[in-house]
Motif scaffolding. Structure first.
Motif, short mmCIF file in Angstrom:
data_model
loop_
_atom_site.label_atom_id
_atom_site.label_comp_id
_atom_site.label_asym_id
_atom_site.label_seq_id
_atom_site.Cartn_x
_atom_site.Cartn_y
_atom_site.Cartn_z
N LEU A 61 33.13 40.97 41.22
CA LEU A 61 34.06 41.42 40.57
C LEU A 61 35.70 41.21 40.69
CD1 LEU A 61 32.77 45.36 40.84
CD2 LEU A 61 32.74 43.85 39.04
N THR A 62 35.72 40.82 42.06
CA THR A 62 37.23 40.54 42.64
C THR A 62 37.56 39.13 41.54
OG1 THR A 62 36.92 41.27 44.58
CG2 THR A 62 38.89 40.35 44.41
N VAL A 63 36.80 38.12 41.88
CA VAL A 63 37.29 36.82 41.27
C VAL A 63 37.15 37.09 39.69
CG1 VAL A 63 36.35 34.53 41.01
CG2 VAL A 63 35.93 35.55 43.05
N GLY A 64 36.34 37.93 39.00
CA GLY A 64 36.28 37.96 37.71
C GLY A 64 37.80 38.52 37.34
N ILE A 65 38.37 39.63 38.04
CA ILE A 65 39.33 40.36 37.62
C ILE A 65 40.58 39.42 38.03
CG2 ILE A 65 41.17 42.33 38.43
CD1 ILE A 65 38.49 43.59 39.04
N LEU A 66 40.70 38.78 39.03
CA LEU A 66 41.84 37.80 39.49
C LEU A 66 41.80 36.56 38.37
CD1 LEU A 66 41.57 37.59 43.29
CD2 LEU A 66 43.06 38.68 41.90
N ALA A 67 40.42 36.18 37.93
CA ALA A 67 40.69 35.05 37.11
C ALA A 67 41.35 35.73 35.57
CB ALA A 67 39.22 34.52 36.57
N TYR A 68 40.74 36.82 35.35
CA TYR A 68 41.26 37.50 34.22
C TYR A 68 42.87 37.62 33.79
CZ TYR A 68 41.59 40.53 30.00
OH TYR A 68 41.96 40.92 28.98
N ILE A 69 43.24 38.09 35.09
CA ILE A 69 44.91 38.25 35.11
C ILE A 69 45.64 37.18 35.43
CG2 ILE A 69 44.53 40.91 35.70
CD1 ILE A 69 45.19 40.24 38.63
N GLY A 70 44.93 35.87 35.41
CA GLY A 70 45.47 34.80 35.64
C GLY A 70 46.06 34.32 36.82
N TRP A 71 45.34 34.66 38.08
CA TRP A 71 45.58 34.14 39.35
C TRP A 71 45.24 33.01 39.36
CZ3 TRP A 71 46.37 37.59 44.25
CH2 TRP A 71 47.32 38.69 43.91
N PHE A 72 44.29 32.24 38.62
CA PHE A 72 43.73 30.76 39.04
C PHE A 72 44.51 29.97 38.46
CE2 PHE A 72 40.22 33.78 40.34
CZ PHE A 72 40.17 33.00 41.73
N LYS A 73 46.00 29.92 38.42
CA LYS A 73 46.78 28.90 37.58
C LYS A 73 47.12 27.41 38.71
CE LYS A 73 47.64 30.75 33.75
NZ LYS A 73 47.89 32.22 33.77
N SER A 74 47.08 27.77 39.73
CA SER A 74 47.40 26.52 40.68
C SER A 74 46.76 26.61 41.84
CB SER A 74 48.87 26.58 40.82
OG SER A 74 49.12 27.90 41.70
N TRP A 75 46.67 25.53 42.65
CA TRP A 75 46.14 25.49 43.97
C TRP A 75 46.67 26.81 44.98
CZ3 TRP A 75 41.53 23.38 44.69
CH2 TRP A 75 41.24 22.47 43.86
N SER A 102 44.38 33.85 46.14
CA SER A 102 43.45 34.58 45.78
C SER A 102 42.09 34.47 46.62
CB SER A 102 42.65 33.98 44.29
OG SER A 102 43.67 33.84 43.60
N GLY A 103 41.93 33.41 47.51
CA GLY A 103 40.76 33.47 48.22
C GLY A 103 41.09 34.27 49.43
N LEU A 104 42.30 34.47 49.74
CA LEU A 104 42.66 35.35 50.78
C LEU A 104 42.27 36.83 50.49
CD1 LEU A 104 44.16 35.41 53.54
CD2 LEU A 104 46.26 36.12 52.54
N VAL A 105 42.79 37.33 49.16
CA VAL A 105 42.32 38.58 48.68
C VAL A 105 40.93 38.63 48.59
CG1 VAL A 105 42.38 40.13 46.50
CG2 VAL A 105 44.49 38.76 47.19
N VAL A 106 40.09 37.87 48.06
CA VAL A 106 38.59 38.06 48.06
C VAL A 106 38.03 38.17 49.44
CG1 VAL A 106 36.43 36.77 47.19
CG2 VAL A 106 38.52 36.61 45.78
N GLY A 107 38.60 37.29 50.44
CA GLY A 107 37.96 37.46 51.89
C GLY A 107 38.37 38.80 52.19
N LEU A 108 39.44 39.23 51.97
CA LEU A 108 39.87 40.59 52.74
C LEU A 108 38.95 41.53 52.05
CD1 LEU A 108 43.72 40.60 52.75
CD2 LEU A 108 41.95 40.74 54.70
N ILE A 109 38.61 41.51 50.70
CA ILE A 109 37.90 42.63 49.98
C ILE A 109 36.44 42.57 50.67
CG2 ILE A 109 36.81 43.07 47.91
CD1 ILE A 109 39.58 43.09 46.38
N ALA A 110 36.03 41.18 50.59
CA ALA A 110 34.43 41.03 51.20
C ALA A 110 34.52 41.55 52.63
CB ALA A 110 34.29 39.69 51.34
#
Lengths: 200, 255
Positions: free
Chosen positions: A90-104, A110-118
């Motif tokens: 869910l988290t990765v899908g939402i972050l991708a949708y709001i456009g967080w995966f634009k740059s390295w 995003s990885g930090l956010v996903v890690g914290l939520i996990a």
């Protein structure tokens, strides 16, 4: 026409067959990580890729099915961590949708956010099933260190989980993002949510 | 076709029980010891599930899984025995290191619970054919499309693993090294996973088209290839298992 909502998804055959492939990619990621003796799991690349490609719902289902299958074929305890996998999808899908995966650099955040939520989702499971431990040597040493200083179990367990999860999830997000960026249009276009079709 | 499955042929009574009853059994062995939170309930479920595993004749298959988990459980005993927050009563000491009674009991409860989960899940996976499991779920109302996803995962993984062997050989012949320093090993990850992902996604697209031309999306009611044998006591067993769960929840709140 604008983008459709990220939650409105049609169970197209394409997104449905993406799910078993995502589970397979998770499996292969884990296999390569142990083949190369890397100190990471890297076992959610498929879940993350499917979220990036086809949205949070497909990612969440991939995560759930991944742990159900893994629980039924290798490690029974991983069944209960299906909830964590759903959260990752869910988290990765939402972050991708709001456009967080634009740059390295955004991918690292995003990885930090996903890690914290996990970690937030896994901590109660660790406390209920394992008395707070994760089974990882580094994380459990921290857990023992904090417990010895009478830090409450929830905080000690959360620290244990973060040490394990955050580096793994950052690495996994970076790998998935790298692969996603390199995918040919031909493969990603069938999952796109917008109705716009451009002639080349 | 090769599928990922741990099913063991057998004709024990456990093999004859229907998959849904077994799934309910797995759920209650996970839930009840947590709801009750007592050593006795955890112990009772371990004994029950262990007995069933022995009756099913799959105990030898379960042992490796138990062994694998036991390594982690040893650290649970050490950490909880030494540092459990309720530790009051010293139990024994090795030199200056004191193990406490409360922590050791807590560790024991964790161990009993984990072992009973392993036994009950093993019971399901060693005595149920994956295809029967999926079919039973679809008959109970699971979408046949999700049912397809489950059975397809079990076929795709062995298929993808054979692709993986090809990829490893190909990259090695190009001089990739899978051993050596950490940075060398981490650099080897991308040339391995990249081709594996791309080739599996290309397969996915083809599989989607193959399904479409075979009317995968048809809205007609699906029929089943196998009639399937029905287990006589399924209803009785399911109702009693669910009643046990409800009773344990009630007991918990009465106390």
């Amino acid at each position: 026409m604008g983008k459709r909502s990220m939650w409105s998804f049609k169970f197209t055959t394409a997104s449905l067959v993406l799910i078993p492939t995502a589970v397979g990619i998770n499996y292969i990621g884990k296999f390569f990580a142990s083949l190369l003796k890397l100190p990471l799991w890297l076992d959610s690349i498929g879940t993350m890729l499917s979220s990036m490609m086809a949205g949070p719902i497909v990612g969440a289902i991939s995560g759930a099915i991944n742990n159900i299958i893994y629980g039924l074929t290798a490690d029974p305890i991983s069944l209960v961590y299906a909830i964590t996998s759903v959260a990752i999808g869910l988290t990765v899908g939402i972050l991708a949708y709001i456009g967080w995966f634009k740059s390295w650099s955004m991918a690292v955040v995003s990885g930090l956010v996903v890690g914290l939520i996990a970690a937030i989702v896994s901590t109660p499971l660790n406390v209920i099933f394992w008395g707070g431990q994760t089974g990882n040597i580094w994380g459990d040493s921290v857990f023992a260190f904090l417990s010895a200083r009478e830090i409450p179990i929830w905080i000690a367990s959360f620290a244990d989980e973060i040490i394990v999860d955050v580096p793994d999830k950052i690495a996994t997000v970076l790998i998935s993002y790298g692969i996603y960026k390199g995918l040919p249009r031909q493969l990603t276009s069938i999952y796109r949510n917008d109705d716009e079709i451009k002639e080349l | 076709m090769r599928t990922l499955s741990l099913y063991q042929e057998g004709d024990s009574i456990i093999h004859k029980i229907d998959p849904i009853t077994k799934i309910i059994f797995v759920l209650i062995t996970i839930l009840i010891p947590i709801i009750m939170g007592t050593l006795n309930s955890a112990f009772a479920f371990l004994i029950i599930s262990l007995t069933l595993v022995i009756i099913a004749g799959v105990i030898k298959k379960v042992l490796p899984i138990v062994g694998f988990t036991s390594i982690i459980l040893v650290t649970v005993i050490i950490i909880q025995g030494l540092y459990y927050f309720n530790n009051r009563t010293p139990f024994f000491a090795i030199g200056t290191v004191v193990f406490y009674k409360e922590g050791l009991l807590y560790a024991l409860e964790i161990i009993l619970r984990i072992y009973s989960i392993i036994n009950s899940v093993s019971l399901l996976m060693f005595t149920t054919k994956p295809s029967d499991l999926v079919e039973a779920l679809v008959k109970k109302g699971l979408s046949p499309r999700i049912g397809y996803v489950f059975s397809s995962v079990l076929q795709i993984i062995p298929q993808m693993m054979s692709t993986v062997d090809t990829i490893i050989d190909a990259q090695r012949s190009r001089g990739m090294e899978v051993e050596g320093s950490f940075s060398r090993r981490i650099r080897a990850f991308i040339p391995l996973i990249g081709p594996a992902v791309i080739s599996s996604l290309i397969d996915t697209k083809e599989r989607a088209m193959a399904l479409e031309v075979r009317a995968f999306n048809s809205r007609y009611k699906k029929t089943f290839l196998n009639e399937g044998t029905t287990f006589k006591y399924a209803d009785v067993m399911q109702v009693s298992l669910i009643s046990i769960l409800i009773i344990s929840i009630v007991l918990r709140f009465v106390h």
